[in-house]
Design a protein around this motif. Sequence first.
Motif, PDB file in Angstrom:
ATOM      1  N   PHE A 146       0.849  -1.187   0.000  1.00 58.90           N
ATOM      2  CA  PHE A 146       0.000   0.000   0.000  1.00 58.90           C
ATOM      3  C   PHE A 146       0.887   1.241   0.000  1.00 58.90           C
ATOM      4  O   PHE A 146       1.577   1.526   0.981  1.00 58.90           O
ATOM      5  CB  PHE A 146      -0.928   0.018   1.215  1.00 58.90           C
ATOM      6  CG  PHE A 146      -2.083  -0.932   1.091  1.00 58.90           C
ATOM      7  CD1 PHE A 146      -3.141  -0.651   0.240  1.00 58.90           C
ATOM      8  CD2 PHE A 146      -2.105  -2.121   1.798  1.00 58.90           C
ATOM      9  CE1 PHE A 146      -4.214  -1.530   0.104  1.00 58.90           C
ATOM     10  CE2 PHE A 146      -3.157  -3.010   1.677  1.00 58.90           C
ATOM     11  CZ  PHE A 146      -4.219  -2.711   0.825  1.00 58.90           C
TER      12      PHE A 146
ATOM     13  N   THR B 220      -0.247   4.416  -0.350  1.00 56.66           N
ATOM     14  CA  THR B 220      -1.388   5.340  -0.364  1.00 56.66           C
ATOM     15  C   THR B 220      -1.319   6.276   0.838  1.00 56.66           C
ATOM     16  O   THR B 220      -0.408   6.207   1.652  1.00 56.66           O
ATOM     17  CB  THR B 220      -2.705   4.538  -0.341  1.00 56.66           C
ATOM     18  OG1 THR B 220      -2.646   3.541   0.696  1.00 56.66           O
ATOM     19  CG2 THR B 220      -2.926   3.844  -1.678  1.00 56.66           C
TER      20      THR B 220
ATOM     21  N   HIS C 285      -5.489   3.883   4.903  1.00 62.66           N
ATOM     22  CA  HIS C 285      -4.913   2.573   5.224  1.00 62.66           C
ATOM     23  C   HIS C 285      -5.850   1.636   5.966  1.00 62.66           C
ATOM     24  O   HIS C 285      -5.928   0.446   5.645  1.00 62.66           O
ATOM     25  CB  HIS C 285      -3.619   2.758   6.017  1.00 62.66           C
ATOM     26  CG  HIS C 285      -2.521   3.372   5.220  1.00 62.66           C
ATOM     27  ND1 HIS C 285      -1.447   4.016   5.787  1.00 62.66           N
ATOM     28  CD2 HIS C 285      -2.338   3.460   3.876  1.00 62.66           C
ATOM     29  CE1 HIS C 285      -0.645   4.458   4.840  1.00 62.66           C
ATOM     30  NE2 HIS C 285      -1.166   4.155   3.668  1.00 62.66           N
TER      31      HIS C 285
ATOM     32  N   GLN D 197      -8.408   0.174   3.537  1.00 59.44           N
ATOM     33  CA  GLN D 197      -7.761  -0.607   2.485  1.00 59.44           C
ATOM     34  C   GLN D 197      -7.193  -1.919   3.016  1.00 59.44           C
ATOM     35  O   GLN D 197      -7.292  -2.956   2.352  1.00 59.44           O
ATOM     36  CB  GLN D 197      -6.663   0.222   1.827  1.00 59.44           C
ATOM     37  CG  GLN D 197      -7.195   1.379   0.993  1.00 59.44           C
ATOM     38  CD  GLN D 197      -6.093   2.271   0.446  1.00 59.44           C
ATOM     39  OE1 GLN D 197      -4.980   2.291   0.963  1.00 59.44           O
ATOM     40  NE2 GLN D 197      -6.393   3.012  -0.606  1.00 59.44           N
ATOM     41  N   ILE D 198      -6.611  -1.874   4.197  1.00 55.86           N
ATOM     42  CA  ILE D 198      -6.074  -3.102   4.788  1.00 55.86           C
ATOM     43  C   ILE D 198      -7.202  -4.095   5.069  1.00 55.86           C
ATOM     44  O   ILE D 198      -7.081  -5.298   4.795  1.00 55.86           O
ATOM     45  CB  ILE D 198      -5.283  -2.777   6.071  1.00 55.86           C
ATOM     46  CG1 ILE D 198      -3.964  -2.087   5.705  1.00 55.86           C
ATOM     47  CG2 ILE D 198      -5.017  -4.043   6.883  1.00 55.86           C
ATOM     48  CD1 ILE D 198      -3.208  -1.543   6.893  1.00 55.86           C
TER      49      ILE D 198
ATOM     50  N   ILE E 136       1.133  -7.996   3.823  1.00 50.84           N
ATOM     51  CA  ILE E 136       0.908  -6.606   3.450  1.00 50.84           C
ATOM     52  C   ILE E 136       2.079  -5.745   3.924  1.00 50.84           C
ATOM     53  O   ILE E 136       2.479  -5.816   5.086  1.00 50.84           O
ATOM     54  CB  ILE E 136      -0.402  -6.077   4.073  1.00 50.84           C
ATOM     55  CG1 ILE E 136      -1.611  -6.828   3.494  1.00 50.84           C
ATOM     56  CG2 ILE E 136      -0.542  -4.570   3.842  1.00 50.84           C
ATOM     57  CD1 ILE E 136      -2.920  -6.527   4.226  1.00 50.84           C
TER      58      ILE E 136
ATOM     59  N   CYS F 113       2.758  -1.828   4.239  1.00 47.47           N
ATOM     60  CA  CYS F 113       1.977  -0.585   4.213  1.00 47.47           C
ATOM     61  C   CYS F 113       2.866   0.599   4.513  1.00 47.47           C
ATOM     62  O   CYS F 113       3.562   0.631   5.537  1.00 47.47           O
ATOM     63  CB  CYS F 113       0.847  -0.669   5.242  1.00 47.47           C
ATOM     64  SG  CYS F 113      -0.186   0.811   5.328  1.00 47.47           S
ATOM     65  N   GLU F 114       2.843   1.592   3.633  1.00 46.48           N
ATOM     66  CA  GLU F 114       3.606   2.810   3.878  1.00 46.48           C
ATOM     67  C   GLU F 114       3.162   3.467   5.185  1.00 46.48           C
ATOM     68  O   GLU F 114       2.013   3.336   5.613  1.00 46.48           O
ATOM     69  CB  GLU F 114       3.424   3.800   2.718  1.00 46.48           C
ATOM     70  CG  GLU F 114       4.352   3.561   1.544  1.00 46.48           C
ATOM     71  CD  GLU F 114       5.809   3.854   1.880  1.00 46.48           C
ATOM     72  OE1 GLU F 114       6.078   4.590   2.852  1.00 46.48           O
ATOM     73  OE2 GLU F 114       6.682   3.339   1.159  1.00 46.48           O
TER      74      GLU F 114
ATOM     75  N   MET G 268       0.840   3.896   9.359  1.00 46.98           N
ATOM     76  CA  MET G 268      -0.127   2.828   9.138  1.00 46.98           C
ATOM     77  C   MET G 268      -1.527   3.226   9.598  1.00 46.98           C
ATOM     78  O   MET G 268      -2.528   2.835   8.988  1.00 46.98           O
ATOM     79  CB  MET G 268       0.329   1.576   9.885  1.00 46.98           C
ATOM     80  CG  MET G 268      -0.572   0.376   9.699  1.00 46.98           C
ATOM     81  SD  MET G 268      -0.097  -1.006  10.759  1.00 46.98           S
ATOM     82  CE  MET G 268      -0.605  -0.401  12.380  1.00 46.98           C
TER      83      MET G 268
ATOM     84  N   ILE H  20       1.508  -7.937   8.607  1.00 44.76           N
ATOM     85  CA  ILE H  20       1.488  -6.555   8.127  1.00 44.76           C
ATOM     86  C   ILE H  20       2.761  -5.861   8.587  1.00 44.76           C
ATOM     87  O   ILE H  20       3.113  -5.918   9.767  1.00 44.76           O
ATOM     88  CB  ILE H  20       0.255  -5.787   8.645  1.00 44.76           C
ATOM     89  CG1 ILE H  20      -1.042  -6.477   8.193  1.00 44.76           C
ATOM     90  CG2 ILE H  20       0.281  -4.332   8.149  1.00 44.76           C
ATOM     91  CD1 ILE H  20      -2.306  -5.817   8.724  1.00 44.76           C
TER      92      ILE H  20
ATOM     93  N   GLU I 280       4.794  -2.170   8.571  1.00 45.15           N
ATOM     94  CA  GLU I 280       4.745  -0.735   8.313  1.00 45.15           C
ATOM     95  C   GLU I 280       6.059  -0.312   7.669  1.00 45.15           C
ATOM     96  O   GLU I 280       7.134  -0.674   8.139  1.00 45.15           O
ATOM     97  CB  GLU I 280       4.524   0.031   9.621  1.00 45.15           C
ATOM     98  CG  GLU I 280       4.240   1.510   9.418  1.00 45.15           C
ATOM     99  CD  GLU I 280       3.863   2.214  10.710  1.00 45.15           C
ATOM    100  OE1 GLU I 280       3.315   3.326  10.627  1.00 45.15           O
ATOM    101  OE2 GLU I 280       4.130   1.660  11.793  1.00 45.15           O
TER     102      GLU I 280
END
Length: 366
Positions: free
Chosen positions: A71, A73, A78, A81-82, A93, A95-96, A99, A120, A122
């Motif tokens: 991600f 985004t 987040h 979307q997650i 995942i 994720c930028e 989070m 997940i 970050e």
Amino acid sequence: MDLRLGIVGCGRISHAHGIAAQRIGKGLRFSACTDVNEDAARNFATTYGSNSFYTDYAEMLKKEQLDGVVFATWPAQHREQIETAIKAGARFILCEKAMALTGAEAVEIYDLAKKHGVTIVEGFMYTHHPAIAKLDELVHRDVSGAIDSVRASFHMFLPEPEGTQLTWRQRKETGGSVPYDRTCYPVNICARYAQALPVKVAATVAVSEKLGTITRLYGEVTYENGRVALIESSNTAVFGQEVQVTCANRIYRLATPFTMPGDGTVVEIEALKFSHIREHTHAVKSPLPVQDDLPSFHAYRPQLENFAKVVAGQAKHSQPLLVESVVNSFTLDGLVRAGLEERVVKIEIPEHIKKDWRAAREGSFA
């Protein structure tokens, strides 16, 4: 067979992941991408060899057989979307940052991930630069003594625009305030060396009258073990980043720790006696020469490599652990509330999060 990754969001930072995948080469690729801007999605697909591109991320998650999802985004997107990705079957995942916008959001993500067995991560890519490993090594030597405090800063001059053209960093609805764009980095690295749960925070903030976003945040975090972190981030200061770890016998400083474009240097300060010090420098080579633009910085490659190893079952965990990100979200949330409410805020973390965090510290976290 190559790992098949999908990326959600094809803006500027997505190219950091695309370039990282190209540098890794054989073993993984972004087989699909999605962005609400069709041209951006098409451009990413063309540049990095994706088979398919979409304008609806839920459609991509439904149609594509992906081994992992990235991600890239806005922070405000987040949480939703997650959840969508997990419900579509995603199990890995990246994720930028940031989070989550609040501790409560982070707990929702954590509980959902744990329920479905989802990993997940970050995206704090800086932790994969060799200069951070060197700082870790130096700080934890016996000669350093116990850690007393940590100070970290991330400033970037970003004046308010004259017209209506705003970047995501200046829009409240995207999670573009200073805390979720930059303060999250100092919070992350301070927790790395505090090595304890936060108990209370105090902060001073400035809020844009025009935009409603936080433009400056200066805070203090106190941890269970008595260590203290001082955190600085501002839109009205010249670009600058630094971390300083102060120990009983040594002080260590590292400039530009969060976005190092090339080599790094850890400065070690030794006190010989009152008012007399000696500096030692520890140069750290980057695998790449100095890079001109953020998406090409080296740290994104080892971050993606580490994530890929976790996806492939070749590594158990990828840093930071999700439970660490949740705790840091509570710290950031507390700093924001402390600044806005002008009071000291006690950090109240749910018991199951604290239990899992402690288990992770003891090496027993599954």
